[in-house]
Design a protein around this motif. Structure first.
Motif, short mmCIF file in Angstrom:
data_model
loop_
_atom_site.label_atom_id
_atom_site.label_comp_id
_atom_site.label_asym_id
_atom_site.label_seq_id
_atom_site.Cartn_x
_atom_site.Cartn_y
_atom_site.Cartn_z
N ARG A 131 0.82 -1.22 0.00
CA ARG A 131 0.00 0.00 0.00
C ARG A 131 0.85 1.27 0.00
N LEU A 132 2.12 1.15 0.37
CA LEU A 132 3.04 2.29 0.32
C LEU A 132 3.92 2.27 -0.92
N ASN A 133 3.63 1.36 -1.86
CA ASN A 133 4.35 1.34 -3.14
C ASN A 133 4.15 2.65 -3.90
N GLU A 134 5.07 2.91 -4.81
CA GLU A 134 4.91 4.03 -5.74
C GLU A 134 3.64 3.84 -6.56
N ARG A 135 3.14 4.91 -7.10
CA ARG A 135 2.04 4.83 -8.06
C ARG A 135 2.44 3.94 -9.22
N HIS A 136 1.50 3.11 -9.70
CA HIS A 136 1.77 2.26 -10.87
C HIS A 136 1.51 3.08 -12.13
N TYR A 137 2.53 3.18 -12.97
CA TYR A 137 2.45 4.03 -14.16
C TYR A 137 1.90 3.33 -15.39
N GLY A 138 1.39 2.10 -15.25
CA GLY A 138 0.79 1.42 -16.38
C GLY A 138 1.76 1.26 -17.54
N GLY A 166 2.20 11.93 -26.98
CA GLY A 166 2.15 13.38 -27.01
C GLY A 166 2.43 13.99 -25.64
N GLU A 167 2.98 15.20 -25.64
CA GLU A 167 3.42 15.82 -24.38
C GLU A 167 2.24 16.23 -23.51
N GLN A 168 1.18 16.75 -24.08
CA GLN A 168 0.08 17.26 -23.27
C GLN A 168 -0.59 16.15 -22.47
N ALA A 169 -0.94 15.06 -23.15
CA ALA A 169 -1.58 13.94 -22.45
C ALA A 169 -0.63 13.34 -21.43
N SER A 170 0.63 13.22 -21.79
CA SER A 170 1.60 12.60 -20.90
C SER A 170 1.77 13.39 -19.62
N ARG A 171 1.87 14.70 -19.71
CA ARG A 171 2.02 15.52 -18.51
C ARG A 171 0.77 15.47 -17.64
N ARG A 172 -0.38 15.37 -18.27
CA ARG A 172 -1.63 15.24 -17.50
C ARG A 172 -1.64 13.94 -16.71
N TRP A 173 -1.10 12.88 -17.31
CA TRP A 173 -1.07 11.59 -16.61
C TRP A 173 -0.15 11.63 -15.40
N TRP A 174 1.04 12.18 -15.55
CA TRP A 174 1.99 12.03 -14.45
C TRP A 174 1.96 13.16 -13.43
N ARG A 175 1.33 14.30 -13.76
CA ARG A 175 1.25 15.39 -12.78
C ARG A 175 -0.15 15.58 -12.23
N ALA A 190 -6.41 11.49 -13.91
CA ALA A 190 -6.26 10.69 -15.13
C ALA A 190 -5.17 9.63 -14.99
N PRO A 191 -5.52 8.34 -15.12
CA PRO A 191 -4.47 7.30 -15.12
C PRO A 191 -3.84 7.15 -16.49
N PRO A 192 -2.59 6.74 -16.55
CA PRO A 192 -1.97 6.43 -17.85
C PRO A 192 -2.64 5.22 -18.48
N PRO A 193 -2.37 4.94 -19.75
CA PRO A 193 -2.89 3.73 -20.38
C PRO A 193 -2.49 2.50 -19.56
N PRO A 194 -3.42 1.56 -19.34
CA PRO A 194 -3.10 0.39 -18.51
C PRO A 194 -2.27 -0.64 -19.27
N LEU A 195 -1.60 -1.47 -18.49
CA LEU A 195 -0.92 -2.63 -19.06
C LEU A 195 -1.94 -3.67 -19.48
N ALA A 196 -1.69 -4.35 -20.57
CA ALA A 196 -2.52 -5.50 -20.94
C ALA A 196 -2.34 -6.60 -19.90
N ASP A 197 -3.35 -7.43 -19.76
CA ASP A 197 -3.32 -8.47 -18.74
C ASP A 197 -2.17 -9.44 -18.93
N ASP A 198 -1.72 -9.62 -20.20
CA ASP A 198 -0.63 -10.55 -20.47
C ASP A 198 0.72 -9.84 -20.61
#
Length: 240
Positions: free
Chosen positions: A88-95, A110-119, A123-131
């Motif tokens: 529960r104290l892990n870093e945020r998962h960046y997908g 793109g820079e605009q979407a990327s900065r919105r995700w990490w700052r 908004a979460p970043p795109p998720p990892l696929a299950d596999d």
């Protein structure tokens, strides 16, 4: 230490190997660099010189936090203080951003979407696929965690919401019982906790920065309300 009472020290782990290549680390289990170890040693010496001592250390399950705790406690001369770890104290998962550097991320999304995700907060970043082999379900470090709790991506709000039960159910009760606590975690996890403790808006939170290796001391009254906080830097504390 100049003041008595209830307090807790928050610390972001030191410089890690992926900082060298500007990669997003998230839940990837990366080690500290020599710089990161030195930051932990300096923080331990600073805390000892200011008169702090700890009953417990709490941190994430990731290697860079364990290394920070070991180096810091050794520098304080208190290597036997118990370390309690939790996902529960892990870093945020960046997908899908995890393991990539900013140049690669900008080129893909793109820079605009990327900065919105990490700052941003929502908004979460795109998720990892299950596999995807980067998915935490494939990491033995997280084998004991309910599959439903393992994220494929997290916004800062998601990270904060999975961290807060540990604050409310473990850390805050121990703090109120008089335990002297050190929490070693990650930039976004601590940003979420600071947002909660200070009652910040999502907009104000975007401007919060957590410096690596610099202790942040929060003080509380008898009712558990925050009465102040300060960065412990060099020979003096910088009050925020």
């Amino acid at each position: 230490m100049s003041e008595a009472g209830r307090w807790i020290v928050l610390l972001r782990h030191g410089h890690s190997e992926w900082n060298l290549s500007d990669r997003f680390t998230g839940w990837t289990d990366i080690s500290l660099t020599e710089i990161g170890v030195a930051e932990a040693v300096a923080a331990g010496r600073r805390l000892a010189q200011a008169g702090y001592a700890f009953d417990e250390v709490h941190g994430s399950v990731l290697r860079r936090v364990r290394q920070t705790a070991d180096a810091l406690l050794a520098a304080m001369g208190t290597p036997d203080v118990p370390l309690f770890t939790t996902w529960r104290l892990n870093e945020r998962h960046y997908g899908a951003l995890q393991g990539l550097n900013k140049r690669e991320i900008f080129a893909t999304w793109g820079e605009q979407a990327s900065r919105r995700w990490w700052r941003g907060y929502y908004a979460p970043p795109p998720p990892l696929a299950d596999d995807d082999p980067r998915h935490p379900r494939f990491d033995p470090l997280f084998a004991g965690i309910d599959r439903a709790d393992l994220p494929a991506s997290e916004s800062l709000r998601d990270c904060q919401q999975r961290m807060l039960p540990y604050w409310n159910e473990v850390l805050r009760p121990r703090l109120m019982a008089g335990r002297r606590l050190l929490v070693i975690s990650h930039g976004n996890t601590l940003r979420g906790l600071v947002m909660h403790l200070d009652g910040l808006s999502a907009e104000a939170m975007e401007k919060v920065e957590i410096a690596s290796g610099v202790p942040l001391v929060y003080r509380f009254d008898a009712a558990g309300r925050v009465i102040g906080h300060a960065w412990l830097e060099g020979d003096a504390a910088r009050v925020s």
